[in-house]
Design a protein around this motif. Structure first.
Motif, PDB file in Angstrom:
ATOM      1  N   ILE A  76     -54.375  -2.172 -38.552  1.00 16.82           N
ATOM      2  CA  ILE A  76     -55.079  -2.487 -39.801  1.00 16.82           C
ATOM      3  C   ILE A  76     -56.328  -1.643 -40.003  1.00 16.82           C
ATOM      4  CG2 ILE A  76     -54.209  -4.843 -39.844  1.00 16.82           C
ATOM      5  CD1 ILE A  76     -56.988  -5.772 -38.988  1.00 16.82           C
ATOM      6  N   ALA A  77     -56.728  -0.865 -38.985  1.00 13.71           N
ATOM      7  CA  ALA A  77     -57.897   0.004 -39.149  1.00 13.71           C
ATOM      8  C   ALA A  77     -57.805   1.159 -38.167  1.00 13.71           C
ATOM      9  CB  ALA A  77     -59.197  -0.766 -38.943  1.00 13.71           C
ATOM     10  N   VAL A  78     -58.359   2.291 -38.568  1.00 15.18           N
ATOM     11  CA  VAL A  78     -58.397   3.471 -37.715  1.00 15.18           C
ATOM     12  C   VAL A  78     -59.781   4.091 -37.845  1.00 15.18           C
ATOM     13  CG1 VAL A  78     -57.497   4.993 -39.515  1.00 15.18           C
ATOM     14  CG2 VAL A  78     -57.210   5.625 -37.116  1.00 15.18           C
ATOM     15  N   ALA A  79     -60.311   4.619 -36.716  1.00 15.08           N
ATOM     16  CA  ALA A  79     -61.657   5.195 -36.728  1.00 15.08           C
ATOM     17  C   ALA A  79     -61.734   6.349 -35.746  1.00 15.08           C
ATOM     18  CB  ALA A  79     -62.706   4.142 -36.387  1.00 15.08           C
ATOM     19  N   ASP A  80     -62.636   7.279 -36.018  1.00 15.07           N
ATOM     20  CA  ASP A  80     -62.916   8.406 -35.129  1.00 15.07           C
ATOM     21  C   ASP A  80     -64.423   8.498 -34.924  1.00 15.07           C
ATOM     22  OD1 ASP A  80     -60.643   9.572 -34.127  1.00 15.07           O
ATOM     23  OD2 ASP A  80     -60.980  11.509 -35.081  1.00 15.07           O
ATOM     24  N   ALA A  81     -64.840   8.759 -33.681  1.00 12.61           N
ATOM     25  CA  ALA A  81     -66.257   8.936 -33.366  1.00 12.61           C
ATOM     26  C   ALA A  81     -66.565  10.425 -33.275  1.00 12.61           C
ATOM     27  CB  ALA A  81     -66.594   8.241 -32.050  1.00 12.61           C
ATOM     28  N   LYS A  82     -67.619  10.857 -33.961  1.00 11.53           N
ATOM     29  CA  LYS A  82     -67.965  12.276 -34.016  1.00 11.53           C
ATOM     30  C   LYS A  82     -69.433  12.449 -33.639  1.00 11.53           C
ATOM     31  CE  LYS A  82     -63.948  13.409 -35.900  1.00 11.53           C
ATOM     32  NZ  LYS A  82     -62.926  14.233 -35.176  1.00 11.53           N
ATOM     33  N   TYR A  83     -69.688  13.188 -32.552  1.00 13.15           N
ATOM     34  CA  TYR A  83     -71.074  13.461 -32.187  1.00 13.15           C
ATOM     35  C   TYR A  83     -71.574  14.647 -33.006  1.00 13.15           C
ATOM     36  CZ  TYR A  83     -75.303  13.985 -29.442  1.00 13.15           C
ATOM     37  OH  TYR A  83     -76.622  14.061 -29.061  1.00 13.15           O
ATOM     38  N   LYS A  84     -71.817  14.364 -34.286  1.00 16.80           N
ATOM     39  CA  LYS A  84     -72.286  15.376 -35.227  1.00 16.80           C
ATOM     40  C   LYS A  84     -73.278  14.713 -36.163  1.00 16.80           C
ATOM     41  CE  LYS A  84     -67.656  17.458 -35.288  1.00 16.80           C
ATOM     42  NZ  LYS A  84     -66.468  17.744 -36.104  1.00 16.80           N
ATOM     43  N   ARG A  85     -74.061  15.551 -36.819  1.00 17.28           N
ATOM     44  CA  ARG A  85     -75.043  15.032 -37.763  1.00 17.28           C
ATOM     45  C   ARG A  85     -74.691  15.419 -39.194  1.00 17.28           C
ATOM     46  NH1 ARG A  85     -77.144  15.684 -32.912  1.00 17.28           N
ATOM     47  NH2 ARG A  85     -78.707  14.215 -32.165  1.00 17.28           N
ATOM     48  N   HIS A  86     -73.421  15.770 -39.418  1.00 19.63           N
ATOM     49  CA  HIS A  86     -72.955  16.083 -40.769  1.00 19.63           C
ATOM     50  C   HIS A  86     -71.468  15.754 -40.815  1.00 19.63           C
ATOM     51  CE1 HIS A  86     -72.211  19.560 -38.236  1.00 19.63           C
ATOM     52  NE2 HIS A  86     -71.288  19.960 -39.077  1.00 19.63           N
ATOM     53  N   THR A  87     -70.882  15.916 -41.973  1.00 17.50           N
ATOM     54  CA  THR A  87     -69.477  15.536 -42.154  1.00 17.50           C
ATOM     55  C   THR A  87     -68.648  16.747 -42.562  1.00 17.50           C
ATOM     56  OG1 THR A  87     -69.973  14.903 -44.428  1.00 17.50           O
ATOM     57  CG2 THR A  87     -70.060  13.175 -42.767  1.00 17.50           C
ATOM     58  N   PRO A  88     -68.116  17.497 -41.601  1.00 19.60           N
ATOM     59  CA  PRO A  88     -67.293  18.668 -41.931  1.00 19.60           C
ATOM     60  C   PRO A  88     -66.027  18.256 -42.673  1.00 19.60           C
ATOM     61  CG  PRO A  88     -67.919  18.650 -39.600  1.00 19.60           C
ATOM     62  CD  PRO A  88     -68.264  17.311 -40.157  1.00 19.60           C
ATOM     63  N   THR A  89     -65.556  19.157 -43.554  1.00 12.57           N
ATOM     64  CA  THR A  89     -64.337  18.892 -44.303  1.00 12.57           C
ATOM     65  C   THR A  89     -63.154  18.662 -43.369  1.00 12.57           C
ATOM     66  OG1 THR A  89     -65.179  20.274 -46.090  1.00 12.57           O
ATOM     67  CG2 THR A  89     -62.822  19.795 -46.098  1.00 12.57           C
ATOM     68  N   ALA A  90     -63.138  19.371 -42.227  1.00 15.97           N
ATOM     69  CA  ALA A  90     -62.027  19.226 -41.278  1.00 15.97           C
ATOM     70  C   ALA A  90     -61.884  17.792 -40.803  1.00 15.97           C
ATOM     71  CB  ALA A  90     -62.231  20.160 -40.094  1.00 15.97           C
ATOM     72  N   ASP A  91     -63.012  17.077 -40.654  1.00 14.11           N
ATOM     73  CA  ASP A  91     -62.941  15.672 -40.240  1.00 14.11           C
ATOM     74  C   ASP A  91     -62.234  14.832 -41.299  1.00 14.11           C
ATOM     75  OD1 ASP A  91     -64.364  16.485 -38.060  1.00 14.11           O
ATOM     76  OD2 ASP A  91     -66.261  15.557 -38.656  1.00 14.11           O
ATOM     77  N   MET A  92     -62.475  15.146 -42.560  1.00  9.01           N
ATOM     78  CA  MET A  92     -61.834  14.420 -43.659  1.00  9.01           C
ATOM     79  C   MET A  92     -60.318  14.627 -43.632  1.00  9.01           C
ATOM     80  SD  MET A  92     -64.387  13.015 -45.329  1.00  9.01           S
ATOM     81  CE  MET A  92     -66.160  13.206 -45.483  1.00  9.01           C
ATOM     82  N   TYR A  93     -59.916  15.883 -43.443  1.00  9.13           N
ATOM     83  CA  TYR A  93     -58.479  16.162 -43.362  1.00  9.13           C
ATOM     84  C   TYR A  93     -57.841  15.404 -42.198  1.00  9.13           C
ATOM     85  CZ  TYR A  93     -59.305  20.123 -46.537  1.00  9.13           C
ATOM     86  OH  TYR A  93     -59.641  20.912 -47.612  1.00  9.13           O
ATOM     87  N   GLN A  94     -58.533  15.399 -41.072  1.00 12.15           N
ATOM     88  CA  GLN A  94     -58.007  14.712 -39.889  1.00 12.15           C
ATOM     89  C   GLN A  94     -57.847  13.220 -40.151  1.00 12.15           C
ATOM     90  OE1 GLN A  94     -60.646  14.402 -36.414  1.00 12.15           O
ATOM     91  NE2 GLN A  94     -58.954  15.124 -35.135  1.00 12.15           N
ATOM     92  N   MET A  95     -58.859  12.606 -40.751  1.00 10.97           N
ATOM     93  CA  MET A  95     -58.782  11.172 -41.026  1.00 10.97           C
ATOM     94  C   MET A  95     -57.718  10.867 -42.072  1.00 10.97           C
ATOM     95  SD  MET A  95     -59.553   8.124 -40.334  1.00 10.97           S
ATOM     96  CE  MET A  95     -60.741   8.546 -39.047  1.00 10.97           C
ATOM     97  N   LEU A  96     -57.558  11.736 -43.053  1.00  8.71           N
ATOM     98  CA  LEU A  96     -56.507  11.545 -44.045  1.00  8.71           C
ATOM     99  C   LEU A  96     -55.132  11.533 -43.370  1.00  8.71           C
ATOM    100  CD1 LEU A  96     -55.495  11.288 -46.946  1.00  8.71           C
ATOM    101  CD2 LEU A  96     -55.622  13.800 -47.124  1.00  8.71           C
ATOM    102  N   ALA A  97     -54.952  12.402 -42.386  1.00  3.53           N
ATOM    103  CA  ALA A  97     -53.678  12.437 -41.657  1.00  3.53           C
ATOM    104  C   ALA A  97     -53.465  11.125 -40.898  1.00  3.53           C
ATOM    105  CB  ALA A  97     -53.661  13.620 -40.692  1.00  3.53           C
ATOM    106  N   TYR A  98     -54.512  10.593 -40.282  1.00  5.11           N
ATOM    107  CA  TYR A  98     -54.387   9.324 -39.557  1.00  5.11           C
ATOM    108  C   TYR A  98     -53.996   8.191 -40.508  1.00  5.11           C
ATOM    109  CZ  TYR A  98     -56.932  11.601 -35.706  1.00  5.11           C
ATOM    110  OH  TYR A  98     -57.335  12.434 -34.684  1.00  5.11           O
ATOM    111  N   CYS A  99     -54.689   8.120 -41.650  1.00  6.11           N
ATOM    112  CA  CYS A  99     -54.401   7.053 -42.610  1.00  6.11           C
ATOM    113  C   CYS A  99     -52.971   7.167 -43.144  1.00  6.11           C
ATOM    114  CB  CYS A  99     -55.400   7.108 -43.776  1.00  6.11           C
ATOM    115  SG  CYS A  99     -57.085   6.666 -43.313  1.00  6.11           S
ATOM    116  N   THR A 100     -52.526   8.397 -43.386  1.00  2.87           N
ATOM    117  CA  THR A 100     -51.160   8.608 -43.862  1.00  2.87           C
ATOM    118  C   THR A 100     -50.150   8.180 -42.805  1.00  2.87           C
ATOM    119  OG1 THR A 100     -51.898  10.477 -45.213  1.00  2.87           O
ATOM    120  CG2 THR A 100     -49.544  10.328 -44.736  1.00  2.87           C
TER     121      THR A 100
END
Length: 396
Positions: free
Chosen positions: A306-330
């Motif tokens: 019912i939920a998926v999450a990724d932990a990122k030791y970063k101080r910004h949100t790269p576009t690549a992270d968005m693509y990765q999370m979109l793949a997980y949700c799909t």
């Protein structure tokens, strides 16, 4: 002559005078990023996510964290023992840096723990001997020495100091003695403790930390054991690069952040909202199960993700992270995914065009006091639980 290099985690690349061989060794060790600088003999060094100390050939490298030392030790402690972090917190100061503070705390805790004497316990030993001791292992005896009176295959219990607790303490002492840059007093006391543990079996590089069970009889050892485990959990680089010895103690902050988020979210979600939080869950994006996906965290209830999450030791949100999370949700058929970053940004939500998938970006301020940081995690758990359980209920 030893060249000393001091860096700060995630700072801009620093120009350092090195020989070509020194730069090659640093690059081969994989500890820091090494690039040619503007002038001859100048190299740009940067550490993005690793802190600690290492000796690489004739270079001593020190990378200090941006986080206060006490906060970093809290993250290490909580990731390994969420229930006992308050009781076994290690006092530390930023005055002398991460490794000197850790070395000082280690020898003081161990010295206090074993002051009444080294703890002892029973250890079961199996051996081949000409003297009967304990019990004969009959199956082994008949299989190896049929019809012969000696040697004997025996099993016996021995009361000894060579027990897991002492091996952990001794292993941490030896690990810390290989770390450069600690205070002379700490090094002297660690050598003294090493001699005290002389009869204890050593932990070899790469060997897993022995398991121990907290009991009333070893209560006095708990703080020292927790701290020793922190030292042993750091990535040792006691290896060789070509013909050059490389040793030290390093902490990968990206891995540490992921472990902390996993431990703290698991405690917050499972205790209050049920279900099961699974780390590093294996899944597939395609029906043919050829494209693997492996999110950091998957929350399941009643057998359903019912939920998926990724932990990122970063101080910004790269576009690549968005693509990765979109793949997980799909892959899991979820309308929403969560990215958890380490401070420095503003929470945000992004809805993917033509898909409707929402990607939520959260930020945890690791510089806050431990209790306040855990309050942030609880709020994050509440948001995940509120939106995801509502979604799950509507589907049912």
């Amino acid at each position: 002559m030893t060249t000393i290099v001091r860096l700060r985690e995630s700072d801009r690349a620093r120009p350092v005078r090195l020989t070509g061989e020194q730069a090659r060794r640093l690059a081969a060790a994989g500890v820091v990023e090494v690039r040619p600088g503007a002038g001859a003999g100048t190299w740009l060094l940067r550490s993005d996510r690793t802190v600690g100390a290492a000796r690489i050939g004739d270079v001593e490298l020190y990378v200090e964290p941006k986080l206060p030392v006490g906060n970093l030790l809290f993250l290490l402690g909580y990731a390994r023992d969420p229930k006992g972090w308050r009781k076994h917190r290690v006092p530390a100061t930023d005055a002398d840096g991460l490794m000197p503070a850790l070395a000082d705390a280690l020898w003081r805790q161990i010295d206090q723990a074993i002051r009444p004497g080294l703890p002892q316990g029973y250890r079961t030993t199996e051996a081949t001997s000409t003297v009967l001791r304990g019990r004969i292992r009959e199956t082994r005896q008949l299989g190896r020495w049929p019809g012969r009176p000696v040697p004997l295959e025996i099993r016996y219990d021995e009361f000894t100091a060579d027990i897991p607790e002492n091996r952990i303490l001794a292993g941490a002492v030896e690990r810390m003695l290989r770390v450069p840059g600690i205070r002379p007093e700490s090094r002297r006391m660690l050598r003294h403790l090493s001699a005290v543990f002389a009869e204890v079996s050593p932990l070899w590089p790469g060997q897993p930390t022995p398991a121990w069970i907290p009991t009333r009889t070893n209560t006095r050892l708990w703080p020292a054991l927790r701290l020793a485990e922190l030292v042993l959990s750091g990535r040792s680089i006691d290896v060789r690069t070509g013909h050059v010895a490389v040793n030290g103690l390093l902490i990968d902050l990206a891995t540490l952040f992921e472990e902390f988020v996993t431990a703290s979210l698991r405690a917050a979600l499972q205790s209050r909202f049920g279900g099961l939080l699974i780390a590093q869950a294996n899944g597939h994006l395609d029906h043919g199960r050829r494209i693997a996906v492996r999110p950091d965290l998957v929350w399941k209830k009643n057998g359903r993700v019912i939920a998926v999450a990724d932990a990122k030791y970063k101080r910004h949100t790269p576009t690549a992270d968005m693509y990765q999370m979109l793949a997980y949700c799909t892959a899991y058929g979820l309308p929403r995914g969560h990215l958890v970053y380490a401070a420095g940004g503003t929470p945000s939500r992004h809805v993917v065009r033509n898909a409707g998938t929402e990607i939520v970006c959260h930020f945890l301020d690791l510089g806050r006091a431990p209790a306040d940081l855990l309050t942030e995690v609880n709020r994050l758990a509440e948001e995940i639980a509120r939106t995801e359980t509502t979604m799950a209920s509507s589907i049912r």
